[in-house]
Motif scaffolding. Structure first.
Motif, PDB file in Angstrom:
ATOM      1  N   GLU A  26      -6.691   4.711   5.248  1.00 55.55           N
ATOM      2  CA  GLU A  26      -6.540   5.833   4.321  1.00 55.55           C
ATOM      3  C   GLU A  26      -6.399   5.348   2.886  1.00 55.55           C
ATOM      4  O   GLU A  26      -6.953   5.934   1.953  1.00 55.55           O
ATOM      5  CB  GLU A  26      -5.332   6.680   4.722  1.00 55.55           C
ATOM      6  N   SER A  27      -5.646   4.250   2.716  1.00 51.11           N
ATOM      7  CA  SER A  27      -5.489   3.673   1.393  1.00 51.11           C
ATOM      8  C   SER A  27      -6.825   3.130   0.871  1.00 51.11           C
ATOM      9  O   SER A  27      -7.174   3.317  -0.297  1.00 51.11           O
ATOM     10  CB  SER A  27      -4.447   2.551   1.427  1.00 51.11           C
TER      11      SER A  27
ATOM     12  N   ARG B  38       0.808  -1.215   0.000  1.00 47.86           N
ATOM     13  CA  ARG B  38       0.000   0.000   0.000  1.00 47.86           C
ATOM     14  C   ARG B  38       0.845   1.270   0.000  1.00 47.86           C
ATOM     15  O   ARG B  38       0.320   2.362  -0.141  1.00 47.86           O
ATOM     16  CB  ARG B  38      -0.935   0.050   1.217  1.00 47.86           C
TER      17      ARG B  38
ATOM     18  N   TYR C 156     -15.095  12.909   6.404  1.00 49.77           N
ATOM     19  CA  TYR C 156     -15.049  11.444   6.286  1.00 49.77           C
ATOM     20  C   TYR C 156     -16.452  10.841   6.401  1.00 49.77           C
ATOM     21  O   TYR C 156     -16.817   9.948   5.640  1.00 49.77           O
ATOM     22  CB  TYR C 156     -14.138  10.854   7.360  1.00 49.77           C
TER      23      TYR C 156
ATOM     24  N   LYS D 180      -9.257   5.883  -0.264  1.00 50.28           N
ATOM     25  CA  LYS D 180      -8.977   6.406  -1.602  1.00 50.28           C
ATOM     26  C   LYS D 180      -9.592   5.524  -2.682  1.00 50.28           C
ATOM     27  O   LYS D 180      -9.868   5.985  -3.788  1.00 50.28           O
ATOM     28  CB  LYS D 180      -7.463   6.520  -1.815  1.00 50.28           C
ATOM     29  N   GLU D 181      -9.779   4.245  -2.342  1.00 50.41           N
ATOM     30  CA  GLU D 181     -10.372   3.307  -3.305  1.00 50.41           C
ATOM     31  C   GLU D 181     -11.881   3.197  -3.136  1.00 50.41           C
ATOM     32  O   GLU D 181     -12.510   2.308  -3.723  1.00 50.41           O
ATOM     33  CB  GLU D 181      -9.701   1.941  -3.179  1.00 50.41           C
TER      34      GLU D 181
ATOM     35  N   GLN E 258     -13.897   5.037   5.363  1.00 51.02           N
ATOM     36  CA  GLN E 258     -14.272   6.446   5.577  1.00 51.02           C
ATOM     37  C   GLN E 258     -14.918   6.614   6.948  1.00 51.02           C
ATOM     38  O   GLN E 258     -14.620   7.558   7.688  1.00 51.02           O
ATOM     39  CB  GLN E 258     -15.253   6.887   4.482  1.00 51.02           C
TER      40      GLN E 258
END
Length: 575
Positions: A171-172, A55, A205, A175-176, A182
């Motif tokens: 966080e990774s 990641r 978020y 983004k997806e 979130q």
């Protein structure tokens, strides 16, 4: 009085000794579990480190691309023989899609295997094995598996707690497009756990989480707008968020249209079967089984209900449920007949779906004036299950059941008048029956009352009342497990989890050390008073604990100790 105080001191010392022995035994068992699960945990950590390494932004070339490259090389010779550029391009695209599908399918299969093992697991070792599959699936890029691993890092499953790594993974995932990630980041930001305390960021978020489909984010935003927490108070916005969650739950309920009852209150033997206790004691359960075999019809119906829905610590077992219902029905129980009708209407392993059989048992129950049987017949005619759709017959049976106070029949009448199914629309009558059903906690009746208040249908519009109804509906469906305000109110008492949360709070903020210390002191004091004081000598004391701790002859040991103490006191008095 001195001898009495001395005796009390000896008893307290004995209690502490017992607790110490218990703790040592528990510690040994825990060490044993840790040893057996250590290999599994190490495997999980190995795969997890791979996932975290993947990641990182530096690793631009992912495993997916490597796999695609291998596939391309494998078919290199085949491509050389293809001169047509368009054909070559189509072939290349096909290979890429095939490789992606294979890659995704393997990750999905591993994730599903992990879920299956986790659901069936009864030990820490088995749970650790499930997380090996999650880690492998995450290693292949499965987002759901990554979410599981991020949760494991956050909550410290199997000693893997690493909040910083969990946040990196969340966080990774965010983004997806992972709405769960979130929501988790919103929670961590709002409480400042492992990251900066930032309510504005938390709101962002939660907003993205709700847009992605997170019901929890919707509820949190609803509460914030309703109470004005870091946003301008706005009832209409709160109502909008709560409506989305309520619509989702109501849709699920309405799809199970064939279910005539949700729960029937256990009115038989109220001191145990109908109590608020979550678990039915094993010895009491054995006693009730004995009574059921001896022909106690009320107990037979109650045990059938418990096994049908899996309550009070008993597993859901359709075969046992049907067994007890059949015995009670043979003895003439109308409730048992109605429940058998319910089982055949829904269909399960013990009673395959059969509308004709359902009609038979509902009719038997209805002939005895049973409200559940009357309601069941109404449903069959309303939905046309095994009989032609007949709203007039449905209305007749619903009215008879409603007159007997059956809330589901009251709701069904309200729905007929609300939607105009077989009758003229009449919102006043709809409101009347919805209200009657809601007084008994019928969830869909509460949902439709909220709709009427939200839209001003048949009643004066009231945003606040609509929100209150929606909250009541969600609570009935057990969607609200926390109250979002200054802290977290857990729906269960877990001392060890409470300690962990307090420790996390202390690590996050230096200013929290003193209040956390005081809170821990209160927690430990309450725990001590509840668990140790005078050995908790009450009617619910589990004597088997002493059997396991001291041995089967613990009572002789205690008697001997008391006799020795009395002899000592008498010798001191008369010596």
């Amino acid at each position: 009085m001195k001898p009495l105080f001395l005796l009390i001191e000896i008893l307290i010392i004995l209690g502490v000794t017992i607790k110490t022995i218990e703790a040592e035994k528990h510690s040994k068992k825990q060490k044993g579990r840790n040893v057996t699960a250590q290999v599994s945990v190490n495997k999980v950590k190995q795969y997890l480190s791979n996932v975290l390494e993947q990641r990182k932004p530096i690793n631009v070339i992912s495993k997916k691309e490597n796999l695609l490259e291998n596939k391309k090389n494998h078919h290199k010779l085949r491509r050389k023989g293809i001169r047509n550029k368009d054909l070559w391009k189509r072939n290349e695209d096909h290979l890429e899609n095939q490789a992606k599908n294979n890659f995704t399918d393997e990750g999905d299969q591993l994730f599903k295997m992990g879920i299956k093992i986790l659901q069936q697991s009864k030990s820490q070792k088995q749970k650790a094995e499930a997380y090996i599959f999650f880690a492998k699936a995450a290693d292949l890029g499965n987002l759901k598996a990554m979410e599981k691993m991020a949760d494991a890092l956050l909550f410290g499953n199997f000693g893997m707690q690493n909040i910083t790594a969990a946040i990196q993974l969340y966080e990774s995932l965010a983004k997806e497009g992972s709405y769960k990630a979130q929501n988790a980041l919103g929670f961590l930001s709002s409480y400042g756990i492992g990251m900066e305390y930032n309510q504005a960021k938390a709101l962002i978020y939660y907003t993205f989480g709700s847009a992605g489909g997170s019901m929890m984010s919707q509820m949190i935003l609803g509460y914030r707008y309703l109470s004005g927490i870091n946003v301008l108070q706005n009832c209409e916005v709160a109502l909008s968020h709560y409506k989305k969650v309520a619509d989702y739950i109501a849709d699920k309920l309405e799809k199970s249209e064939g279910i005539p009852v949700e729960k029937v209150r256990l009115t038989e033997r109220p001191e145990n079967l109908s109590s608020n206790s979550e678990i039915l004691d094993w010895d009491i359960y054995q006693y009730y089984k004995f009574l059921a075999e001896r022909g106690d019809v009320q107990i037979q119906v109650s045990l059938g209900q418990l096994h049908l829905i899996g309550r009070k610590g008993l597993d859901q077992d359709y075969y046992k449920a049907l067994y007890y219902f059949l015995k009670a029905a043979k003895a003439g129980s109308a409730n048992a007949m109605a429940f058998i009708g319910k089982m055949y209407l829904e269909g399960n392993a013990a009673a395959p779906q059969n509308n004709a059989t359902a009609f038979k048992y509902f009719s038997m129950a209805a002939s005895k004036g049973n409200a559940i049987g009357l309601h069941g017949l109404g449903l069959l005619y309303f939905y046309g299950k095994g009989v032609p759709v007949n709203y007039a017959e449905a209305l007749k049976y619903f009215q008879k059941a409603a007159e007997k106070g059956w809330p589901n029949a009251q709701f069904q009448l309200g729905f007929m008048y609300y939607s105009g199914s077989g009758v003229w629309k009449d919102y006043k009558l709809a409101f009347k029956y919805f209200y009657l059903a809601s007084q008994s906690g019928q969830p869909l009746a509460i949902y439709y009352l909220a709709e009427m208040y939200a839209t001003g249908t048949g009643v004066l519009r009231s945003c606040r009342t609509a929100v209150e109804k929606r909250l009541k509906f969600l609570k009935k469906r057990r969607c609200i497990q926390w109250h979002f305000s200054c802290g977290i109110e857990l729906p269960f008492k877990d001392i060890h989890l409470a300690r962990r949360l307090y420790d996390m709070a202390a690590q996050t903020s230096p200013d929290a050390h003193i209040p956390v210390f005081l809170a821990l002191m209160k927690l430990e004091t309450v725990h001590l008073l509840q668990d140790i004081l005078f050995f908790n000598f009450t009617m619910r004391w589990k004597w088997t604990v002493l059997d396991n701790t001291i041995g089967p002859c613990w009572d002789l040991f205690v008697i001997g100790l008391i006799v020795a103490v009395l002899i000592f006191l008498l010798r001191n008095r008369y010596g």
